[in-house]
Design an enzyme around this catalytic site. Structure first.
Site, PDB file in Angstrom:
ATOM      1  CB  SER A   1      71.845   3.054 -17.172  1.00  0.00           C
ATOM      2  OG  SER A   1      72.143   3.885 -18.113  1.00  0.00           O
ATOM      3  CG  ASP A   2      75.701   6.443 -13.071  1.00  0.00           C
ATOM      4  OD1 ASP A   2      75.072   7.468 -13.254  1.00  0.00           O
ATOM      5  OD2 ASP A   2      76.421   5.870 -11.991  1.00  0.00           O
ATOM      6  CD1 TRP A   3      77.353  10.835 -18.431  1.00  0.00           C
ATOM      7  CD2 TRP A   3      76.007  11.719 -17.447  1.00  0.00           C
ATOM      8  NE1 TRP A   3      77.615  11.209 -19.075  1.00  0.00           N
ATOM      9  CE2 TRP A   3      75.978  12.458 -18.250  1.00  0.00           C
ATOM     10  CE3 TRP A   3      74.517  12.333 -17.009  1.00  0.00           C
ATOM     11  CZ2 TRP A   3      75.927  13.536 -18.913  1.00  0.00           C
ATOM     12  CZ3 TRP A   3      74.296  13.560 -17.306  1.00  0.00           C
ATOM     13  CH2 TRP A   3      74.883  13.999 -18.154  1.00  0.00           C
TER      14      TRP A   3
END
Ligand code: NOJ
Length: 747
Positions: A284-286
């Site tokens: 996932s992104d942050w």
């Protein structure tokens, strides 16, 4: 009309075939059998390290808890940890203290070099030199792997058409064909020929998908695009990366057509892992999992974990969603164990591929770290830095400068800046370590005087910075004007600070920030012989400069060797060869502006007074500088276009390019096509081939391009790749607007 549907699942990539045949699969299965549910969830959990952050600090988690989780084997990866001592310390905890000792992946944003910096990716893309780009990524991998990193969150392969978006600096610009080729070069550079080699790090194609299309260029904003744009513009570079063995893919913060990327089953399960057969894992992104709550797609973090896991987001970066809820969700029957097992298999596979099970400390060799850092590969970054520079205008041949020129004025605070040219995304580098323009300049001549003149920024410009623009202070203008008056030629180094682009740095203005435009005009009043050296992380709308200033050199943010690269072009040791990977607008109001747009029903005015055509009343529809554009100190002439359609599956296009100037130089010959009629309208032009080569004065070269089904087809609105017979326009030339034109029919 007969239509050929070409199978888009295509053949398995090299690395996928390898996955399918070698014993890694057996080892993965054996390990999986031994894992508890908590340990499985742990492999799907990534924590930020303890030193730097590249996103907002989460509410959850603390150092003590992270250490506890490492010991239990509840962490699959950490990010933002570097240095062999730090990496070894954490790796030892999991290997020695956790039950199964599964090594960690160490992820880091190695975006354009690590300690030694190459140009920002947008700049490198202006080189159109795939070999040099691959070498630059390789050099980055060598350094990053020496300091303990085994996974980079790069390349960013988001296609983007809006210069307001700060992250345009991280990508390859607006074109899916160029973007795909560059993405492949970067993946190869990072991963090398063999992922298990000690200098290989696993790459990550990001952000899947559509992040480059955030509305109005505003960071993290909504993305709403049609099927044709999705399939033909946004997805191809990701597909190319997957076909070329990229080990990981990062999803995105944005909503795509109403569904957050992290919870997007269609993107991650149907397209990426389904149609494309991607065998690596999705990170996932942050905190993008948690942000699905803010988007209004999940009611709480628990539901966000359920949606993300089921949609195929395999590892959670800093959302604390999986580690907190996934076990419970599995027990409640909301997330099937098969979903968890599939994700864990993918993560373990990459760890085996990297050779971490054979030697978890292979990236922790302190001696190699010391030696690598002591011997930076400056030649590689200098080479790509020179190749990234684009000559936009050179009236009266003001450039190259004479080394014996008696009176040169250098003006502008960026000329003396050793920090800004490093650009954004450089957490591995030391602040203020770039060669400045002045330093580069001094190696060529002593016949110059410098006036810093009005700082671009006020406040700290090292990380963590407070970037305040100087919007008011013109007190030093008089000194600059005086100096300009006494000089034969004035080199003005103006543009954006390196921290004005990158994540979270969208702009509504695309002009020269602060008082720089005023300064330029003030100096122009007293001396018109100006060479404008631009430094910026995005296309700028420098319309006044383009009309008045005789010479303009686009130098972006070129990294560690910036000043030397710029000086070598200014003084003619290197003949500029870069071409724009993104259109430069005339004004912000034209954004998004890009060369491969569709036609409209009213593309031209029938008369001078025509009102009802597709235009603006206050600005031209034309860009300031088009995609693919860039000049040289020599001239190239195109002739003898020939098109051979005898083999419909391999149409050959050739042309002769001659260096008609007086200097040796490199040219990037570009091939564009346009299908006149199709079941889904085709862009007015699409890049389908390019070649960079060097020619001596009077030398000629015949260039030949192949147009196969791969170049001639497109994705229809059902997502099928089709090749439709019909008539095409074609152009071969030096940029997207100029060249030899022809037509052909594909039977
Ligand atoms: C957020 C960015 O969008 C992404 O590109 C980056 O890799 C992560 N933060 C980690 O720093």
């Amino acid at each position: 009309m007969s239509v050929t549907i070409v199978c888009i699942t295509a053949s398995l990539s090299f690395s996928q075939q390898k996955f399918a045949t070698d014993s890694i699969e057996i080892k993965v299965e054996a390990l999986l059998q031994r894992m508890t549910l908590e340990e499985k969830v742990g492999q799907m959990n990534q924590y930020n390290g303890f030193w730097e952050v590249t996103g907002p600090a989460p509410k959850e988690g603390n150092a003590k808890q992270k250490y506890e989780h490492l010991k239990k084997g509840w962490v699959g990866s950490v990010l933002n940890v570097q240095g062999t001592t730090n990496v070894r310390k954490l790796q030892e905890i999991v290997v020695k203290e956790s039950r199964l000792g599964i090594p960690l992946l160490f992820g880091f944003d190695v975006i354009h070099g690590h300690k030694t910096l190459s140009p920002i990716p947008l700049a490198e893309s202006a080189s159109w030199d795939l070999e040099a780009i691959e070498k630059s990524a390789r050099a980055a991998a060598v350094e990053a792997s020496a300091v303990g990193i085994n996974w980079t969150f790069a390349p960013m392969v988001d296609i983007t058409r809006d210069a307001r978006w700060g992250r345009v600096m991280e990508g390859a610009g607006e074109d899916p064909y160029l973007g795909s080729k560059i993405g492949i070069a970067r993946v190869h550079g990072f991963q090398g020929d063999d992922l298990s080699a000690t200098t290989s790090i696993v790459a990550c194609a990001k952000h899947f998908a559509g992040y480059g299309f955030v509305e109005a260029g505003r960071e993290y904003n909504t993305v709403d695009v049609g099927t044709s744009t999705l399939y033909n513009i946004i997805l191809p570079p990701f597909k190319a990366a997957v076909e070329n063995g990229v080990g990981t893919v990062m999803n995105a913060f944005n909503v795509l057509n109403g569904v957050p990327s992290t919870g997007n089953k269609f993107l991650q399960r149907d397209i990426l892992k389904g149609r494309w057969g991607f065998n690596g894992f999705v990170i996932s992104d942050w905190a993008s999992g948690a942000e699905m709550v803010d988007h209004g797609f999940a009611k709480d973090l628990k539901q966000a974990a359920e949606i993300a896991a089921n949609a195929g987001s395999d590892m959670d970066m800093e959302s604390y969603a999986y580690i907190t809820y996934l076990k419970q969700l599995e027990e409640e029957g909301k997330v099937d164990i098969k979903v968890v097992d599939d994700a864990v298999r993918r993560v373990l596979r990459v760890k085996y591929e990297l050779g971490l099970f054979d030697n978890p400390y292979k990236y922790c060799d302190a001696k190699r770290e010391e030696e690598t850092i002591a011997h930076p590969d400056k030649a590689t970054v200098l080479d790509i830095a020179k190749k990234s520079i684009v000559l936009l205008k050179n009236e009266n041949n003001l450039l190259p400068l004479s080394k014996n020129q008696q009176h040169i004025a250098v003006i502008g605070s960026l000329a003396n800046d050793k920090n800004s040219p490093l650009g954004n995304w450089r957490f591995g580098a030391t602040d203020s370590t770039a060669v400045s323009v002045l330093e580069g300049f001094s190696k060529y001549t002593t016949h110059f005087k410098y006036a810093k003149c009005a700082n671009l920024t006020l406040g700290k410009t090292i990380f963590p910075f407070e970037l305040k623009l100087n919007e008011t202070d013109t007190s030093e203008f008089a000194e600059a004007e005086q100096l300009a008056k006494q000089s034969d030629v004035v080199v003005m180094v103006l543009g954006e600070h390196g921290f004005q682009s990158g994540e979270g740095r969208s702009r509504t203005k695309l002009d020269l920030p602060g008082v720089q435009q005023q300064l330029l005009e003030a100096v122009y009043k007293v001396n018109k012989n100006i060479v404008l050296v631009l430094m910026n992380g995005r296309p700028l709308a420098i319309t006044w400069a383009a009309e008045h200033i005789p010479t303009i050199l686009e130098t972006w943010q070129l990294g560690t060797e910036a000043g030397d690269a710029i000086a070598s072009v200014l003084f003619g040791d290197y003949n500029p060869s870069g071409k724009l990977p993104m259109t430069f607008p005339r004004s912000v109001g034209q954004c998004p502006i890009y060369y491969n747009h569709y036609n409209t029903g009213r593309a031209t005015a029938k008369s001078k007074d025509e009102v009802f055509w597709s235009h603006y009343t206050d600005e031209s529809v034309k860009p300031l500088y088009p995609f693919g554009y860039g000049l040289s100190y020599t001239k190239f002439k195109y002739s003898n276009l020939s098109i051979d359609t005898s083999d419909a599956k391999n149409i050959k296009v050739s042309a002769t390019v001659t260096n008609t100037g007086t200097k040796s130089g490199e040219e990037v010959a570009q091939l564009y096509i346009h299908q006149k009629v199709a079941s889904v309208v085709r862009p007015v032009k699409e890049l389908k081939g390019f070649e960079k080569f060097s020619l001596k004065p009077n030398e000629s070269k015949v260039i030949t391009f192949s147009l196969t089904d791969k170049e001639l087809g497109f994705y229809n609105n059902e997502g099928n790749y089709v090749v439709e017979p019909g008539d095409f326009d074609l152009m071969v030339g030096s940029n997207s607007q100029e060249g030899l034109v022809g037509t052909f029919t594909r039977k």
